[in-house]
Design a protein around this motif. Structure first.
Motif, PDB file in Angstrom:
ATOM      1  N   LEU A  90     -30.149  -4.367 -10.133  1.00  0.00           N
ATOM      2  CA  LEU A  90     -29.172  -5.443 -10.262  1.00  0.00           C
ATOM      3  C   LEU A  90     -28.108  -5.097 -11.302  1.00  0.00           C
ATOM      4  CD1 LEU A  90     -28.193  -8.346  -9.673  1.00  0.00           C
ATOM      5  CD2 LEU A  90     -29.785  -9.106 -11.448  1.00  0.00           C
ATOM      6  N   VAL A  91     -28.547  -4.659 -12.468  1.00  0.00           N
ATOM      7  CA  VAL A  91     -27.607  -4.324 -13.543  1.00  0.00           C
ATOM      8  C   VAL A  91     -26.669  -3.197 -13.105  1.00  0.00           C
ATOM      9  CG1 VAL A  91     -27.398  -3.398 -15.888  1.00  0.00           C
ATOM     10  CG2 VAL A  91     -29.092  -5.179 -15.386  1.00  0.00           C
ATOM     11  N   LEU A  92     -27.211  -2.187 -12.439  1.00  0.00           N
ATOM     12  CA  LEU A  92     -26.374  -1.086 -11.950  1.00  0.00           C
ATOM     13  C   LEU A  92     -25.370  -1.580 -10.909  1.00  0.00           C
ATOM     14  CD1 LEU A  92     -29.034   1.751 -11.655  1.00  0.00           C
ATOM     15  CD2 LEU A  92     -27.223   1.536 -13.370  1.00  0.00           C
ATOM     16  N   ALA A  93     -25.814  -2.448 -10.001  1.00  0.00           N
ATOM     17  CA  ALA A  93     -24.928  -2.984  -8.971  1.00  0.00           C
ATOM     18  C   ALA A  93     -23.830  -3.856  -9.580  1.00  0.00           C
ATOM     19  CB  ALA A  93     -25.735  -3.778  -7.945  1.00  0.00           C
ATOM     20  N   VAL A  94     -24.183  -4.653 -10.574  1.00  0.00           N
ATOM     21  CA  VAL A  94     -23.189  -5.499 -11.242  1.00  0.00           C
ATOM     22  C   VAL A  94     -22.193  -4.627 -11.999  1.00  0.00           C
ATOM     23  CG1 VAL A  94     -22.856  -7.221 -13.073  1.00  0.00           C
ATOM     24  CG2 VAL A  94     -24.675  -7.526 -11.377  1.00  0.00           C
ATOM     25  N   PHE A 105     -18.241  -4.846 -10.938  1.00  0.00           N
ATOM     26  CA  PHE A 105     -17.265  -5.396 -11.874  1.00  0.00           C
ATOM     27  C   PHE A 105     -16.558  -4.327 -12.708  1.00  0.00           C
ATOM     28  CE2 PHE A 105     -19.847  -9.097 -10.921  1.00  0.00           C
ATOM     29  CZ  PHE A 105     -18.913 -10.121 -10.871  1.00  0.00           C
ATOM     30  N   GLY A 106     -16.995  -3.080 -12.599  1.00  0.00           N
ATOM     31  CA  GLY A 106     -16.369  -2.002 -13.358  1.00  0.00           C
ATOM     32  C   GLY A 106     -16.586  -2.111 -14.854  1.00  0.00           C
ATOM     33  N   VAL A 107     -17.758  -2.591 -15.250  1.00  0.00           N
ATOM     34  CA  VAL A 107     -18.077  -2.726 -16.672  1.00  0.00           C
ATOM     35  C   VAL A 107     -19.414  -2.051 -16.956  1.00  0.00           C
ATOM     36  CG1 VAL A 107     -16.788  -4.856 -17.000  1.00  0.00           C
ATOM     37  CG2 VAL A 107     -19.179  -4.982 -16.316  1.00  0.00           C
ATOM     38  N   LYS A 108     -19.637  -1.719 -18.228  1.00  0.00           N
ATOM     39  CA  LYS A 108     -20.904  -1.124 -18.638  1.00  0.00           C
ATOM     40  C   LYS A 108     -21.572  -2.037 -19.644  1.00  0.00           C
ATOM     41  CE  LYS A 108     -19.589   3.586 -17.752  1.00  0.00           C
ATOM     42  NZ  LYS A 108     -19.924   4.945 -17.955  1.00  0.00           N
ATOM     43  N   PHE A 109     -22.900  -2.035 -19.609  1.00  0.00           N
ATOM     44  CA  PHE A 109     -23.687  -2.876 -20.501  1.00  0.00           C
ATOM     45  C   PHE A 109     -24.624  -2.016 -21.322  1.00  0.00           C
ATOM     46  CE2 PHE A 109     -23.030  -5.170 -16.473  1.00  0.00           C
ATOM     47  CZ  PHE A 109     -22.283  -6.238 -16.927  1.00  0.00           C
ATOM     48  N   SER A 110     -24.854  -2.417 -22.571  1.00  0.00           N
ATOM     49  CA  SER A 110     -25.845  -1.727 -23.389  1.00  0.00           C
ATOM     50  C   SER A 110     -27.215  -2.335 -23.116  1.00  0.00           C
ATOM     51  CB  SER A 110     -25.498  -1.874 -24.875  1.00  0.00           C
ATOM     52  OG  SER A 110     -25.713  -3.209 -25.290  1.00  0.00           O
ATOM     53  N   ALA A 111     -28.247  -1.591 -23.446  1.00  0.00           N
ATOM     54  CA  ALA A 111     -29.611  -2.088 -23.253  1.00  0.00           C
ATOM     55  C   ALA A 111     -29.839  -3.363 -24.058  1.00  0.00           C
ATOM     56  CB  ALA A 111     -30.625  -1.009 -23.642  1.00  0.00           C
ATOM     57  N   SER A 112     -29.276  -3.437 -25.249  1.00  0.00           N
ATOM     58  CA  SER A 112     -29.476  -4.628 -26.078  1.00  0.00           C
ATOM     59  C   SER A 112     -28.754  -5.837 -25.489  1.00  0.00           C
ATOM     60  CB  SER A 112     -29.018  -4.376 -27.513  1.00  0.00           C
ATOM     61  OG  SER A 112     -27.641  -4.093 -27.561  1.00  0.00           O
ATOM     62  N   GLU A 113     -27.591  -5.630 -24.877  1.00  0.00           N
ATOM     63  CA  GLU A 113     -26.890  -6.743 -24.229  1.00  0.00           C
ATOM     64  C   GLU A 113     -27.718  -7.294 -23.070  1.00  0.00           C
ATOM     65  OE1 GLU A 113     -22.176  -5.679 -24.854  1.00  0.00           O
ATOM     66  OE2 GLU A 113     -23.279  -4.647 -23.262  1.00  0.00           O
ATOM     67  N   ILE A 114     -28.217  -6.402 -22.239  1.00  0.00           N
ATOM     68  CA  ILE A 114     -28.995  -6.815 -21.079  1.00  0.00           C
ATOM     69  C   ILE A 114     -30.325  -7.437 -21.509  1.00  0.00           C
ATOM     70  CG2 ILE A 114     -30.233  -5.971 -19.033  1.00  0.00           C
ATOM     71  CD1 ILE A 114     -27.148  -6.193 -18.773  1.00  0.00           C
ATOM     72  N   GLY A 115     -30.952  -6.850 -22.504  1.00  0.00           N
ATOM     73  CA  GLY A 115     -32.234  -7.361 -22.983  1.00  0.00           C
ATOM     74  C   GLY A 115     -32.147  -8.741 -23.602  1.00  0.00           C
ATOM     75  N   GLN A 151     -17.615 -11.780 -18.203  1.00  0.00           N
ATOM     76  CA  GLN A 151     -16.275 -12.304 -18.490  1.00  0.00           C
ATOM     77  C   GLN A 151     -15.715 -11.675 -19.764  1.00  0.00           C
ATOM     78  OE1 GLN A 151     -16.036 -16.590 -19.042  1.00  0.00           O
ATOM     79  NE2 GLN A 151     -14.037 -16.610 -18.054  1.00  0.00           N
ATOM     80  N   LYS A 152     -16.556 -11.504 -20.758  1.00  0.00           N
ATOM     81  CA  LYS A 152     -16.133 -10.902 -22.015  1.00  0.00           C
ATOM     82  C   LYS A 152     -15.732  -9.438 -21.826  1.00  0.00           C
ATOM     83  CE  LYS A 152     -19.163  -9.970 -25.263  1.00  0.00           C
ATOM     84  NZ  LYS A 152     -20.195 -10.102 -26.298  1.00  0.00           N
ATOM     85  N   LYS A 153     -16.427  -8.717 -20.947  1.00  0.00           N
ATOM     86  CA  LYS A 153     -16.194  -7.281 -20.770  1.00  0.00           C
ATOM     87  C   LYS A 153     -15.135  -6.953 -19.726  1.00  0.00           C
ATOM     88  CE  LYS A 153     -20.371  -5.298 -22.457  1.00  0.00           C
ATOM     89  NZ  LYS A 153     -19.941  -4.049 -23.042  1.00  0.00           N
ATOM     90  N   ALA A 154     -14.899  -7.890 -18.796  1.00  0.00           N
ATOM     91  CA  ALA A 154     -13.968  -7.608 -17.695  1.00  0.00           C
ATOM     92  C   ALA A 154     -12.520  -7.724 -18.138  1.00  0.00           C
ATOM     93  CB  ALA A 154     -14.241  -8.545 -16.525  1.00  0.00           C
TER      94      ALA A 154
END
Length: 79
Positions: A45-49, A53-63, A76-79
């Protein structure tokens, strides 16, 4: 990008990942609310999102996410 657009796009991603055409998301939706949302599907899911959306997430953000509403705010914050 407004939240309505994010929810529309995110719902499509969720439906693809979980192969559930009638899946409806709300801000309060959690992994417990979606059949098949386990640790492996969470990664998918995280990879698909990220790709959608063309954004990257850190493990701590997702966790730190507790529900779909927080995921939408993060997108919204990253896009």
């Amino acid at each position: 990008m407004d939240q309505a657009h994010i929810y529309t796009k995110l719902t499509s991603v969720f439906r693809d990942v979980f192969d559930e055409d009638d899946l409806a998301l709300t801000a309060a939706t959690t992994a417990d609310d979606v059949d098949g949302w386990d640790s492996l599907s969470h990664i998918r899911l995280v990879l698909a999102v990220s790709k959608s959306f063309g954004v990257k997430f850190s493990a701590s953000e997702i966790g730190g996410l507790k529900n779909v509403g927080e995921f939408v705010e993060l997108i919204q914050k990253k896009a």
